[in-house]
Scaffold this active site. Structure first.
Site, PDB file in Angstrom:
ATOM      1  N   SER A  90      26.371  64.415  23.957  1.00 26.07           N
ATOM      2  CA  SER A  90      26.739  63.965  22.601  1.00 26.07           C
ATOM      3  C   SER A  90      25.521  63.498  21.814  1.00 26.07           C
ATOM      4  O   SER A  90      25.344  63.889  20.647  1.00 26.07           O
ATOM      5  CB  SER A  90      27.805  62.867  22.661  1.00 26.07           C
ATOM      6  OG  SER A  90      27.421  61.835  23.529  1.00 26.07           O
ATOM      7  N   ASP A 121      33.020  56.393  33.265  1.00 24.13           N
ATOM      8  CA  ASP A 121      34.379  56.877  33.024  1.00 24.13           C
ATOM      9  C   ASP A 121      35.343  56.571  34.167  1.00 24.13           C
ATOM     10  O   ASP A 121      36.555  56.685  33.998  1.00 24.13           O
ATOM     11  CB  ASP A 121      34.347  58.391  32.768  1.00 24.13           C
ATOM     12  CG  ASP A 121      33.533  58.722  31.529  1.00 24.13           C
ATOM     13  OD1 ASP A 121      33.721  58.045  30.508  1.00 24.13           O
ATOM     14  OD2 ASP A 121      32.699  59.643  31.582  1.00 24.13           O
ATOM     15  N   ARG A 135      27.364  50.354  33.736  1.00 22.99           N
ATOM     16  CA  ARG A 135      28.510  50.293  32.818  1.00 22.99           C
ATOM     17  C   ARG A 135      29.804  50.214  33.616  1.00 22.99           C
ATOM     18  O   ARG A 135      30.785  49.605  33.190  1.00 22.99           O
ATOM     19  CB  ARG A 135      28.507  51.516  31.891  1.00 22.99           C
ATOM     20  CG  ARG A 135      27.249  51.640  31.036  1.00 22.99           C
ATOM     21  CD  ARG A 135      27.191  52.956  30.285  1.00 22.99           C
ATOM     22  NE  ARG A 135      27.181  54.098  31.186  1.00 22.99           N
ATOM     23  CZ  ARG A 135      27.254  55.376  30.788  1.00 22.99           C
ATOM     24  NH1 ARG A 135      27.332  55.657  29.495  1.00 22.99           N
ATOM     25  NH2 ARG A 135      27.231  56.357  31.671  1.00 22.99           N
ATOM     26  N   HIS A 178      31.790  65.437  30.316  1.00 26.70           N
ATOM     27  CA  HIS A 178      31.172  64.326  29.547  1.00 26.70           C
ATOM     28  C   HIS A 178      32.266  63.296  29.227  1.00 26.70           C
ATOM     29  O   HIS A 178      32.928  62.792  30.120  1.00 26.70           O
ATOM     30  CB  HIS A 178      30.481  64.931  28.313  1.00 26.70           C
ATOM     31  CG  HIS A 178      29.592  64.001  27.550  1.00 26.70           C
ATOM     32  ND1 HIS A 178      29.103  62.824  28.057  1.00 26.70           N
ATOM     33  CD2 HIS A 178      29.077  64.080  26.271  1.00 26.70           C
ATOM     34  CE1 HIS A 178      28.338  62.226  27.152  1.00 26.70           C
ATOM     35  NE2 HIS A 178      28.311  62.964  26.059  1.00 26.70           N
ATOM     36  N   HIS A 206      26.419  61.954  38.310  1.00 30.73           N
ATOM     37  CA  HIS A 206      25.725  61.835  37.020  1.00 30.73           C
ATOM     38  C   HIS A 206      24.483  62.702  37.031  1.00 30.73           C
ATOM     39  O   HIS A 206      23.855  62.889  38.078  1.00 30.73           O
ATOM     40  CB  HIS A 206      25.339  60.377  36.731  1.00 30.73           C
ATOM     41  CG  HIS A 206      25.064  60.129  35.297  1.00 30.73           C
ATOM     42  ND1 HIS A 206      23.816  60.311  34.735  1.00 30.73           N
ATOM     43  CD2 HIS A 206      25.887  59.770  34.276  1.00 30.73           C
ATOM     44  CE1 HIS A 206      23.883  60.045  33.447  1.00 30.73           C
ATOM     45  NE2 HIS A 206      25.136  59.722  33.133  1.00 30.73           N
TER      46      HIS A 206
HETATM   47  N1  CMX Z   1      32.767  65.911  42.290  1.00 28.17           N
HETATM   48  C1  CMX Z   1      32.558  67.094  42.916  1.00 28.17           C
HETATM   49  N2  CMX Z   1      31.417  67.790  42.837  1.00 28.17           N
HETATM   50  C2  CMX Z   1      30.433  67.242  42.126  1.00 28.17           C
HETATM   51  C3  CMX Z   1      30.558  66.006  41.475  1.00 28.17           C
HETATM   52  C4  CMX Z   1      31.787  65.336  41.572  1.00 28.17           C
HETATM   53  N3  CMX Z   1      32.034  64.192  40.956  1.00 28.17           N
HETATM   54  N4  CMX Z   1      29.409  65.731  40.844  1.00 28.17           N
HETATM   55  C5  CMX Z   1      28.579  66.762  41.074  1.00 28.17           C
HETATM   56  N5  CMX Z   1      29.202  67.676  41.832  1.00 28.17           N
HETATM   57  C6  CMX Z   1      28.708  68.997  42.232  1.00 28.17           C
HETATM   58  C7  CMX Z   1      28.405  69.804  40.982  1.00 28.17           C
HETATM   59  O1  CMX Z   1      29.588  70.363  40.437  1.00 28.17           O
HETATM   60  C8  CMX Z   1      27.414  70.807  41.498  1.00 28.17           C
HETATM   61  O2  CMX Z   1      28.151  71.815  42.172  1.00 28.17           O
HETATM   62  P1  CMX Z   1      27.666  73.368  42.134  1.00 28.17           P
HETATM   63  O3  CMX Z   1      26.341  73.371  42.810  1.00 28.17           O
HETATM   64  O4  CMX Z   1      28.748  74.073  42.863  1.00 28.17           O
HETATM   65  O5  CMX Z   1      27.580  73.735  40.686  1.00 28.17           O
HETATM   66  C9  CMX Z   1      26.636  70.005  42.543  1.00 28.17           C
HETATM   67  O6  CMX Z   1      27.476  68.894  42.900  1.00 28.17           O
HETATM   68  C10 CMX Z   1      25.313  69.464  42.018  1.00 28.17           C
HETATM   69  O7  CMX Z   1      25.549  68.774  40.809  1.00 28.17           O
HETATM   70  P2  CMX Z   1      24.629  67.516  40.379  1.00 28.17           P
HETATM   71  O8  CMX Z   1      23.238  68.035  40.206  1.00 28.17           O
HETATM   72  O9  CMX Z   1      24.825  66.386  41.308  1.00 28.17           O
HETATM   73  O10 CMX Z   1      25.295  67.087  39.000  1.00 28.17           O
HETATM   74  P3  CMX Z   1      25.013  67.648  37.522  1.00 28.17           P
HETATM   75  O11 CMX Z   1      23.819  66.953  36.981  1.00 28.17           O
HETATM   76  O12 CMX Z   1      24.989  69.133  37.511  1.00 28.17           O
HETATM   77  O13 CMX Z   1      26.337  67.199  36.774  1.00 28.17           O
HETATM   78  C11 CMX Z   1      28.078  65.696  36.209  1.00 28.17           C
HETATM   79  C12 CMX Z   1      26.580  65.844  36.454  1.00 28.17           C
HETATM   80  C13 CMX Z   1      28.346  64.313  35.633  1.00 28.17           C
HETATM   81  C14 CMX Z   1      28.527  66.761  35.219  1.00 28.17           C
HETATM   82  C15 CMX Z   1      28.816  65.863  37.563  1.00 28.17           C
HETATM   83  O14 CMX Z   1      28.432  64.837  38.454  1.00 28.17           O
HETATM   84  C16 CMX Z   1      30.331  65.892  37.414  1.00 28.17           C
HETATM   85  O15 CMX Z   1      30.888  66.957  37.151  1.00 28.17           O
HETATM   86  N6  CMX Z   1      31.031  64.698  37.563  1.00 28.17           N
HETATM   87  C17 CMX Z   1      32.445  64.609  37.330  1.00 28.17           C
HETATM   88  C18 CMX Z   1      32.747  64.566  35.826  1.00 28.17           C
HETATM   89  C19 CMX Z   1      32.334  63.244  35.215  1.00 28.17           C
HETATM   90  O16 CMX Z   1      32.615  62.179  35.717  1.00 28.17           O
HETATM   91  N7  CMX Z   1      31.658  63.306  34.059  1.00 28.17           N
HETATM   92  C20 CMX Z   1      31.305  62.121  33.278  1.00 28.17           C
HETATM   93  C21 CMX Z   1      29.813  61.796  33.295  1.00 28.17           C
HETATM   94  C22 CMX Z   1      29.518  60.591  32.430  1.00 28.17           C
HETATM   95  C23 CMX Z   1      29.714  60.908  30.969  1.00 28.17           C
HETATM   96  O17 CMX Z   1      28.975  61.755  30.425  1.00 28.17           O
HETATM   97  O18 CMX Z   1      30.629  60.366  30.352  1.00 28.17           O
END
Ligand code: CMX
Length: 435
Positions: free
Chosen positions: A242, A373, A327, A272, A318
């Site tokens: 964002s 979140d 947070r 996000h 994250h």
């Molecule tokens: N559950 C399951 N798998 C997860 C995970 C979770 N909570 N977090 C990361 N992973 C997975 C990723 O999907 C990725 O899988 P692939 O290799 O198959 O694509 C792998 O672990 C590596 O990812 P990462 O490098 O640890 O995480 P990213 O930087 O790519 O993504 C985020 C970060 C937040 C998108 C991810 O941790 C996620 O999807 N979390 C759940 C959604 C969430 O809570 N989002 C809110 C974030 C805060 C905000 O912006 O408000």
């Protein structure tokens, strides 16, 4: 108020000369290599942006102008009888780098209340939205429509000088933040059939008014929650979807309403800001599957079934953080103070004790710990705001504070159009052939 912010040429705090000096001395120095994985990997960790308002450390979490969340809770002005910081103070801090006095904070509350009314056509636009249109889509529509009255767009069309941009952007940003409670309140009441939106009270602070428009201002604890919520969701350095979207769109000199509408569309994504809705949906599904007061074993099994189904555990992980999000901790502390025995809070705590171990065992996520979140929904639900689809709108009200501060500074510093270079896979293959 405009005169109090340290951007004008007369101010000793004006950082424009400082940026010039940094660029003259360090402009050609390298941060290190850019590797092919940066291009395919969502630019994770790539140094590419400047934003002085907040900095995110992987271990420690966010600092707003050098101050941690507990420091902000201690130092920023509070409402009479309140103990959480007023987001007005946080905006002042983000913008000026200084902690405002209670009187300055009050002045900002008054200024925003005076600007809070939204044009009639925006009210009609919202009233015509089907209640089935997601609240975030309605939010984005309304914010973009505010561009109709943009001071910056009008002044630009009249041919202002570059040096004057920031002043008009400042005006638009103040209007944007001020008008969000009326937009958010109207969406809430329309979508859930809760009757007419009451009027803003010009003697009250921003969070009280937001709570009032939603119908919760009788509960002082909910108002305090809004103060904490808006403060901690406001900014998370410059690279998140964002904040970066707002900055990118603003760099084309789109006015703050267009830029923030775009930012909201990014916030509406499930990886996000929509994750706060997803967390509650996921917890409720868990409860309906394994019942309330479920055993640790049953929770573990449910978490594994989520992962095996190819889904993420919402609220965990994250892109930058590698520890529990401060947070999350601030909200957990609020819950321990105000709702220690709430069953859903207990489930959130149970999940906290189980999910990191499972994510570590699964071995993919780089950060197994909870983010912001994972905790916000349970607090809202406790006070009766259980319309999960609405949760990200509150995140959107808050994130405007950080994006607005950034837009003002970008125009003051003369930030150029953003235009990184993209490459084709063919180009990468031939560039590194035989190397
Ligand atoms: N559950 C399951 N798998 C997860 C995970 C979770 N909570 N977090 C990361 N992973 C997975 C990723 O999907 C990725 O899988 P692939 O290799 O198959 O694509 C792998 O672990 C590596 O990812 P990462 O490098 O640890 O995480 P990213 O930087 O790519 O993504 C985020 C970060 C937040 C998108 C991810 O941790 C996620 O999807 N979390 C759940 C959604 C969430 O809570 N989002 C809110 C974030 C805060 C905000 O912006 O408000």
């Amino acid at each position: 108020l405009f005169l109090l912010f340290p951007i004008g040429p007369v101010s000793e705090l004006n950082p424009v000369p400082q940026v010039k000096a940094i660029r003259a001395e360090h402009g050609k120095k390298s941060f290190g290599p850019v590797v092919v994985d940066h291009l395919y990997g969502g630019m994770r960790g790539l140094p590419a942006l400047i934003w002085d308002g907040s900095v995110l450390d992987a271990e420690e979490g966010i600092r707003f102008r050098g101050k941690t969340i507990p420091e902000c809770q201690l130092l920023l002005p509070k409402a009479p009888g309140g103990s959480e910081p007023l987001p007005e103070g946080l905006f002042w801090l983000l913008l000026t780098g200084e902690v405002p006095t209670p009187e300055q904070t009050k002045e900002l509350s008054r200024d925003w209340a005076a600007r809070a009314a939204i044009p009639e056509f925006v009210e009609e636009l919202l009233d015509r939205c089907p209640t089935t249109l997601h609240p975030m889509s309605q939010f984005s529509l309304a914010v973009i429509a505010l561009n109709h009255n943009s001071s910056f767009a009008k002044a630009y069309a009249e041919g202002i000088s570059k040096k004057e941009y920031w002043g008009y952007v400042f005006e638009d940003c103040m209007d944007l933040i001020a008008k969000l409670p009326n937009i958010a309140g109207r969406i809430f009441r329309n979508v859930y059939g809760l009757g007419k939106v009451p009027s803003i009270d010009p003697t009250k602070d921003y969070s009280w008014n937001l709570a009032h428009l939603l119908g919760f201002s009788d509960n002082e604890d909910f108002v305090e929650l809004m103060r904490l919520y808006i403060t901690i969701h406001s900014d998370h350095e410059g690279g998140n979807v964002s904040a970066h979207t707002g900055k990118l769109v603003g760099s084309a000199l789109s006015d703050p309403f267009l830029a923030y509408g775009a930012a909201l569309n990014g916030l509406a994504g499930p990886l996000h800001g929509l994750a706060n809705q997803e967390v509650l949906v996921w917890l409720r599904k868990m409860q309906s599957k394994i019942g309330e007061d479920a055993s640790d074993e049953a929770v573990k099994e449910y978490v594994w079934s989520t992962l095996k189904g190819g889904q993420v555990v919402p609220g965990y992980g994250h892109a930058v953080l590698r520890k529990t999000d401060p947070r999350y901790i601030a909200q957990r502390e609020f819950a321990l103070k105000h709702l220690p025995n709430d069953p859903l809070f207990k489930l959130v705590g149970q999940v906290y004790s189980i999910v990191p171990g499972i994510l570590l065992e699964a071995g993919k996520a780089k950060n197994p710990w909870p983010n912001v979140d994972a905790h916000s929904g349970v607090l809202l639900t406790y006070y009766g705001l259980n319309q999960m689809q609405y949760y990200t709108v509150l995140f959107g009200v808050s994130r405007a504070f950080g994006v607005a501060a950034q837009l003002i500074w970008d125009r003051a510093l003369g930030a150029p159009l953003e235009r990184p270079k993209s490459y084709s896979s063919e180009a990468i293959k031939s560039m590194f052939a035989g190397k």
